[in-house]
Scaffold this motif. Structure first.
Motif, mmCIF file in Angstrom:
data_model
loop_
_atom_site.group_PDB
_atom_site.id
_atom_site.type_symbol
_atom_site.label_atom_id
_atom_site.label_comp_id
_atom_site.label_asym_id
_atom_site.label_seq_id
_atom_site.Cartn_x
_atom_site.Cartn_y
_atom_site.Cartn_z
ATOM 1 N N ASN A 1 -5.982 68.286 21.074
ATOM 2 C CA ASN A 1 -6.365 67.867 19.632
ATOM 3 C C ASN A 1 -5.463 66.971 18.988
ATOM 4 O OD1 ASN A 1 -8.679 69.246 19.393
ATOM 5 N ND2 ASN A 1 -7.846 71.230 18.567
ATOM 6 N N GLY A 2 -4.177 67.305 19.330
ATOM 7 C CA GLY A 2 -3.056 66.442 18.736
ATOM 8 C C GLY A 2 -2.956 65.055 19.296
ATOM 9 N N PHE A 3 -3.062 64.806 20.548
ATOM 10 C CA PHE A 3 -3.196 63.604 21.265
ATOM 11 C C PHE A 3 -4.320 62.854 20.420
ATOM 12 C CE2 PHE A 3 -0.684 63.359 25.297
ATOM 13 C CZ PHE A 3 0.454 64.060 24.581
ATOM 14 N N PHE A 4 -5.507 63.309 20.439
ATOM 15 C CA PHE A 4 -6.504 62.542 20.158
ATOM 16 C C PHE A 4 -6.408 62.198 18.355
ATOM 17 C CE2 PHE A 4 -8.992 63.178 23.627
ATOM 18 C CZ PHE A 4 -9.725 61.910 23.775
ATOM 19 N N ASN A 5 -5.626 63.091 17.665
ATOM 20 C CA ASN A 5 -5.577 62.861 16.288
ATOM 21 C C ASN A 5 -4.859 61.542 15.875
ATOM 22 O OD1 ASN A 5 -6.629 65.401 15.521
ATOM 23 N ND2 ASN A 5 -4.679 66.278 15.136
ATOM 24 N N SER A 6 -3.956 61.182 16.803
ATOM 25 C CA SER A 6 -3.007 60.069 16.383
ATOM 26 C C SER A 6 -2.765 59.070 17.245
ATOM 27 C CB SER A 6 -1.632 60.498 15.661
ATOM 28 O OG SER A 6 -0.976 61.439 16.814
ATOM 29 N N ILE A 7 -3.539 59.242 18.466
ATOM 30 C CA ILE A 7 -3.047 58.355 19.554
ATOM 31 C C ILE A 7 -3.166 56.454 19.238
ATOM 32 C CG2 ILE A 7 -5.091 58.589 20.700
ATOM 33 C CD1 ILE A 7 -1.645 58.443 22.594
ATOM 34 N N GLN A 8 -4.289 56.367 18.217
ATOM 35 C CA GLN A 8 -4.553 55.124 17.954
ATOM 36 C C GLN A 8 -4.132 54.745 16.721
ATOM 37 O OE1 GLN A 8 -8.403 53.426 19.379
ATOM 38 N NE2 GLN A 8 -8.953 55.835 19.776
ATOM 39 N N MET A 9 -3.630 55.812 15.883
ATOM 40 C CA MET A 9 -3.098 55.530 14.305
ATOM 41 C C MET A 9 -2.623 54.304 14.015
ATOM 42 S SD MET A 9 -5.188 57.724 12.840
ATOM 43 C CE MET A 9 -4.385 57.659 11.305
ATOM 44 N N ALA A 19 1.941 61.626 20.477
ATOM 45 C CA ALA A 19 0.838 60.531 20.380
ATOM 46 C C ALA A 19 1.071 59.515 19.256
ATOM 47 C CB ALA A 19 -0.627 61.421 20.229
ATOM 48 N N LEU A 20 1.701 60.140 18.126
ATOM 49 C CA LEU A 20 2.145 58.811 17.305
ATOM 50 C C LEU A 20 3.119 57.898 17.670
ATOM 51 C CD1 LEU A 20 1.147 58.545 14.124
ATOM 52 C CD2 LEU A 20 3.334 59.411 13.389
ATOM 53 N N THR A 47 -6.119 50.194 23.476
ATOM 54 C CA THR A 47 -6.430 50.237 25.069
ATOM 55 C C THR A 47 -5.425 50.811 25.749
ATOM 56 O OG1 THR A 47 -8.260 48.501 24.726
ATOM 57 C CG2 THR A 47 -7.283 49.062 26.954
ATOM 58 N N THR A 48 -4.138 50.188 25.328
ATOM 59 C CA THR A 48 -2.734 50.555 26.191
ATOM 60 C C THR A 48 -2.563 52.060 25.789
ATOM 61 O OG1 THR A 48 -2.128 48.402 25.972
ATOM 62 C CG2 THR A 48 -0.446 50.197 26.265
ATOM 63 N N ALA A 49 -2.828 52.396 24.454
ATOM 64 C CA ALA A 49 -2.475 53.695 24.145
ATOM 65 C C ALA A 49 -3.268 54.825 24.658
ATOM 66 C CB ALA A 49 -2.602 53.860 22.448
ATOM 67 N N MET A 50 -4.658 54.509 24.774
ATOM 68 C CA MET A 50 -5.538 55.421 25.378
ATOM 69 C C MET A 50 -5.545 55.619 27.153
ATOM 70 S SD MET A 50 -7.340 56.743 23.103
ATOM 71 C CE MET A 50 -8.693 57.420 23.908
ATOM 72 N N THR A 51 -4.758 54.605 27.750
ATOM 73 C CA THR A 51 -4.354 54.328 28.947
ATOM 74 C C THR A 51 -3.260 55.173 29.506
ATOM 75 O OG1 THR A 51 -5.243 52.018 29.207
ATOM 76 C CG2 THR A 51 -3.708 52.956 31.087
#
Length: 314
Positions: A74-82, A162-163, A173-177
């Motif tokens: 949950n934590g990673f998906f919250n802010s990985i692209q913010m 993740a932030l 894309t880099t963040a999600m990788t």
């Protein structure tokens, strides 16, 4: 010739301006989807481990690991692209007077609210599915509050990590990788579920999963629970034939007839206790302190990286 002075908003004002922007993005850019996603994940975990968590040692360890995974996911998906998805905007506004500390503070407040909502959703979904939760408190007057705080701090710690990743990643894309790699690190170095070399154990202190798992095992009174794996594995050999006889079957029959099974399971648990999972306020507070420490570290590094965003030529 008069020179007009441009007055920039103060740090507090900027914080609330960006906080408002984040909530608008929550409503209009589908950032709200993280909430139903957390409900689905909690339901899946409740379905798979709900019957044994906080009932047996093995179930508690597996369930605590699963809950820690929920928090990290949950934590990673919250802010990985913010941040990375608006990197160009941040760079331009920083040159125009944006205080990076205000920008990060707005994200921290917003993410804290998201994490609290996810914890509330997770606990209620687990209750709805009949998952047994800790019944005894260690710090607060209520067990569910201790449990909720542990889930929140683990989720928030992962969120700030993740932030941090989002602050230096060039693109979404880099963040999600990077994210799957960091998830694997969090899972492998949880410190209790996977066997890793003793020399690598200090690395577990760096992960949110280690402190989340330890906190939940402590709250679930891990060391007072029975261990059933030895019994279950031995039971598979009950029909083992030795020179025309079945001694294990006879032993199991004797144990069952004399109501000794529960006593043996408790004895097995006593022989496999772990000091780090003691039902002790100091254990739980130590876990919370580590999670808070890493949350602060990740936040400070994020600010430092973004303060130098003007030098980024990417």
């Amino acid at each position: 010739m008069s020179v007009r002075r441009i007055r920039h908003k103060g740090r507090l004002s900027q914080t609330f301006i960006y906080l408002g922007k984040l909530f608008r993005m929550f409503l209009f850019q589908n950032d709200w989807k993280v909430l139903p996603m957390s409900a689905v994940i909690a339901a899946l975990v409740g379905f798979s481990v709900g019957k044994n968590i906080f009932v047996t040692m093995e179930g508690t360890l597996m369930g605590s690991f699963a809950f820690s995974c929920i928090c990290v996911w949950n934590g990673f998906f919250n802010s990985i692209q913010m941040i990375c998805r608006e990197r160009a905007i941040v760079k331009r506004e920083h040159r125009s007077g944006l205080h990076i500390s205000s920008y990060v503070a707005a994200h921290m407040i917003y993410q804290a609210i998201l994490c609290i909502l996810q914890v509330i959703i997770t606990i209620n979904v687990c209750k709805f599915m009949g998952v047994k939760l800790p019944e005894k408190s260690l710090i607060t007057p209520f067990a569910f509050m201790d449990f909720g705080i542990s889930l929140f701090l683990t989720t928030y710690c992962a969120d700030m990590l993740a932030l941090l990743i989002s602050s230096f990643a060039r693109t979404t894309t880099t963040a999600m990788t990077i994210m799957p790699f960091m998830l694997i690190v969090q899972l492998l170095f949880s410190g209790g579920f996977f066997s890793i070399p003793q020399s690598a154990m200090p690395l577990t202190n760096l992960t949110a999963t280690k402190w989340g798992l330890t906190a939940l095992c402590s709250q679930g009174d891990y060391n007072s629970l029975p261990m059933v794996s030895v019994w279950n594995n031995a039971l598979k050999m009950k029909n083992l034939d030795v020179e025309g006889e079945k001694p294990l079957l006879e032993a199991f029959t004797y144990i069952e007839q004399n109501n000794m099974r529960d006593e043996l399971l408790m004895k097995s648990g006593e022989l496999n206790q772990k000091e780090e999972y003691n039902f002790d306020p100091e254990v739980l507070l130590t876990c919370w302190e580590w999670l808070i420490l890493w949350t602060i570290v990740y936040s400070v590094i994020t600010i430092i990286l973004l303060e130098n965003i003007d030098k980024d030529k990417r």
